[in-house]
Motif scaffolding. Sequence first.
Motif, mmCIF file in Angstrom:
data_model
loop_
_atom_site.group_PDB
_atom_site.id
_atom_site.type_symbol
_atom_site.label_atom_id
_atom_site.label_comp_id
_atom_site.label_asym_id
_atom_site.label_seq_id
_atom_site.Cartn_x
_atom_site.Cartn_y
_atom_site.Cartn_z
ATOM 1 N N ARG A 1 31.513 48.843 33.377
ATOM 2 C CA ARG A 1 31.402 50.149 34.043
ATOM 3 C C ARG A 1 29.944 50.506 34.287
ATOM 4 O O ARG A 1 29.572 50.981 35.372
ATOM 5 C CB ARG A 1 32.064 51.242 33.190
ATOM 6 N N ILE A 2 29.103 50.269 33.284
ATOM 7 C CA ILE A 2 27.705 50.695 33.369
ATOM 8 C C ILE A 2 26.902 49.809 34.312
ATOM 9 O O ILE A 2 26.138 50.296 35.150
ATOM 10 C CB ILE A 2 27.060 50.698 31.965
ATOM 11 N N HIS A 3 27.068 48.493 34.187
ATOM 12 C CA HIS A 3 26.177 47.565 34.890
ATOM 13 C C HIS A 3 26.729 47.042 36.212
ATOM 14 O O HIS A 3 25.959 46.645 37.082
ATOM 15 C CB HIS A 3 25.850 46.378 33.981
ATOM 16 N N GLU A 4 28.048 47.021 36.363
ATOM 17 C CA GLU A 4 28.609 46.428 37.569
ATOM 18 C C GLU A 4 29.530 47.380 38.334
ATOM 19 O O GLU A 4 30.051 47.011 39.393
ATOM 20 C CB GLU A 4 29.347 45.135 37.204
ATOM 21 N N GLY A 5 29.724 48.586 37.790
ATOM 22 C CA GLY A 5 30.557 49.568 38.482
ATOM 23 C C GLY A 5 32.017 49.179 38.581
ATOM 24 O O GLY A 5 32.750 49.694 39.441
ATOM 25 N N ILE A 6 32.473 48.283 37.700
ATOM 26 C CA ILE A 6 33.870 47.838 37.711
ATOM 27 C C ILE A 6 34.677 48.715 36.757
ATOM 28 O O ILE A 6 34.317 48.875 35.598
ATOM 29 C CB ILE A 6 33.978 46.358 37.308
ATOM 30 N N ARG A 7 35.776 49.273 37.256
ATOM 31 C CA ARG A 7 36.578 50.205 36.460
ATOM 32 C C ARG A 7 38.073 49.879 36.595
ATOM 33 O O ARG A 7 38.460 48.983 37.329
ATOM 34 C CB ARG A 7 36.329 51.648 36.897
ATOM 35 N N GLY A 8 38.863 50.652 35.867
ATOM 36 C CA GLY A 8 40.315 50.606 36.029
ATOM 37 C C GLY A 8 40.924 49.251 35.715
ATOM 38 O O GLY A 8 40.529 48.546 34.796
ATOM 39 N N LYS A 9 41.929 48.870 36.533
ATOM 40 C CA LYS A 9 42.703 47.659 36.298
ATOM 41 C C LYS A 9 41.846 46.402 36.384
ATOM 42 O O LYS A 9 42.057 45.438 35.637
ATOM 43 C CB LYS A 9 43.852 47.582 37.306
ATOM 44 N N GLU A 10 40.876 46.402 37.289
ATOM 45 C CA GLU A 10 40.026 45.227 37.427
ATOM 46 C C GLU A 10 39.206 44.998 36.163
ATOM 47 O O GLU A 10 39.096 43.866 35.672
ATOM 48 C CB GLU A 10 39.092 45.369 38.634
ATOM 49 N N ALA A 11 38.643 46.086 35.624
ATOM 50 C CA ALA A 11 37.863 45.973 34.394
ATOM 51 C C ALA A 11 38.752 45.531 33.233
ATOM 52 O O ALA A 11 38.357 44.680 32.419
ATOM 53 C CB ALA A 11 37.199 47.306 34.075
ATOM 54 N N GLU A 12 39.945 46.096 33.146
ATOM 55 C CA GLU A 12 40.861 45.730 32.061
ATOM 56 C C GLU A 12 41.272 44.270 32.175
ATOM 57 O O GLU A 12 41.373 43.559 31.173
ATOM 58 C CB GLU A 12 42.097 46.627 32.080
ATOM 59 N N SER A 13 41.507 43.799 33.401
ATOM 60 C CA SER A 13 41.875 42.404 33.602
ATOM 61 C C SER A 13 40.759 41.465 33.145
ATOM 62 O O SER A 13 41.015 40.448 32.484
ATOM 63 C CB SER A 13 42.186 42.164 35.084
ATOM 64 N N LEU A 14 39.499 41.816 33.457
ATOM 65 C CA LEU A 14 38.357 41.003 33.017
ATOM 66 C C LEU A 14 38.206 41.048 31.498
ATOM 67 O O LEU A 14 37.836 40.047 30.871
ATOM 68 C CB LEU A 14 37.078 41.493 33.697
ATOM 69 N N ALA A 15 38.495 42.210 30.899
ATOM 70 C CA ALA A 15 38.399 42.342 29.452
ATOM 71 C C ALA A 15 39.461 41.488 28.754
ATOM 72 O O ALA A 15 39.180 40.843 27.736
ATOM 73 C CB ALA A 15 38.558 43.810 29.058
ATOM 74 N N ILE A 16 40.676 41.483 29.294
ATOM 75 C CA ILE A 16 41.748 40.642 28.728
ATOM 76 C C ILE A 16 41.369 39.174 28.815
ATOM 77 O O ILE A 16 41.551 38.398 27.875
ATOM 78 C CB ILE A 16 43.080 40.919 29.461
ATOM 79 N N GLU A 17 40.796 38.802 29.945
ATOM 80 C CA GLU A 17 40.341 37.417 30.129
ATOM 81 C C GLU A 17 39.255 37.062 29.119
ATOM 82 O O GLU A 17 39.255 35.966 28.543
ATOM 83 C CB GLU A 17 39.822 37.240 31.554
ATOM 84 N N ALA A 18 38.330 38.007 28.894
ATOM 85 C CA ALA A 18 37.240 37.765 27.939
ATOM 86 C C ALA A 18 37.778 37.614 26.519
ATOM 87 O O ALA A 18 37.312 36.759 25.752
ATOM 88 C CB ALA A 18 36.226 38.901 28.003
ATOM 89 N N LEU A 19 38.763 38.436 26.141
ATOM 90 C CA LEU A 19 39.360 38.335 24.813
ATOM 91 C C LEU A 19 40.099 37.013 24.651
ATOM 92 O O LEU A 19 40.048 36.383 23.584
ATOM 93 C CB LEU A 19 40.319 39.503 24.571
ATOM 94 N N ALA A 20 40.766 36.580 25.700
ATOM 95 C CA ALA A 20 41.470 35.303 25.643
ATOM 96 C C ALA A 20 40.490 34.152 25.474
ATOM 97 O O ALA A 20 40.744 33.194 24.726
ATOM 98 C CB ALA A 20 42.305 35.112 26.910
ATOM 99 N N GLU A 21 39.343 34.240 26.149
ATOM 100 C CA GLU A 21 38.337 33.178 26.080
ATOM 101 C C GLU A 21 37.768 33.010 24.671
ATOM 102 O O GLU A 21 37.374 31.917 24.278
ATOM 103 C CB GLU A 21 37.205 33.459 27.063
ATOM 104 N N VAL A 22 37.722 34.107 23.905
ATOM 105 C CA VAL A 22 37.193 34.023 22.542
ATOM 106 C C VAL A 22 38.294 33.823 21.508
ATOM 107 O O VAL A 22 38.059 33.922 20.308
ATOM 108 C CB VAL A 22 36.339 35.268 22.191
#
Length: 324
Positions: A118-139
């Motif tokens: 949100r702060i650095h790339e202006g990505i919010r909502g479903k798109e941000a949540e989708s990237l966060a889920i992907e990041a959690l899966a990667e770790v």
Amino acid sequence: MPLLDVSNLTTRFHTRNGIVHAVEDVSFSVEAGETHGIVGESGSGKSVTCYSLLGLIPMPPGRIHSGKAVFDGMDLLQISDRELMKIRGKRISMIFQDPMTSLNPYMRIRDQITEPLRIHEGIRGKEAESLAIEALAEVGIPDPEKRIAAYPHEFSGGMRQRVMIAMSLITRPELLICDEPTTALDVTVQKQVLDLIRDRQQKLGTAVVFITHDLEVVAQVCDHVSVMYAGRIVESTTKAELFRNPLHAYTRSLLQSIPARHEKGEELYTIPGLPPDTTHPPLGCAFRERNRIGNAELCITDHPPELTEIEPGHFVQNCPGCLA
């Protein structure tokens, strides 16, 4: 040209009990894609060094007295707070030592891990949540679609540290600073976390500064190593050279303290005494009072030893007693 080039960094804290000389004349550099370890006992100045680079030192009482920290052509110590905020969390990320205190206990994981987006790339909502889920899966967080709605207390220590890693890597930083990320973890989880950081580094080409007191961890993850004692670097070289040919008495003492170097049933070696009070740093060699591997009688007593290149790429404090 190094991605990060730190030269002559000096950070002190002005307190009621006097001036704490936390970091004195520290220099090191990190190339893109490599891991530089900073190792030493608690209170040696490792964390303060890296906090200084990111503007995380409370001022007052802290004050950066001198030095440069050039990152991709910009001096991190001279740019404005606004410019630094654009870099911190985006191009440079940090994994803090204790994920329980670093994560906000009142906020769901979803809100915390998407904050950099949100702060650095202006990505919010479903798109941000989708990237966060992907990041959690990667770790390696199991069932990330459900766990993303959980609170930090619902995760184990190892899982919280994985969340911190996912949060620090979600913006694909060029430099990752790891402040003892495995200290509170058991050896199995520690290996998983180290493998995860190394895997992300290889895939993203990230440079890593790895702060630790554990030389066995250094042996696993680092390319170059700087050994700190009482706020100063006492030895700096490649990992292979450090383990093959340690020169400073403090480095040799740390290596001697590794349990794996002792026979079964043999008494473990411990460094006698305590590090000096950096409010009143010794005039000469800071390690003199604890030097049992070298020759303390030969240690410098009237001025701090200087870091000198003894062999190509191998720097060490030029104290005769610690080199003996």
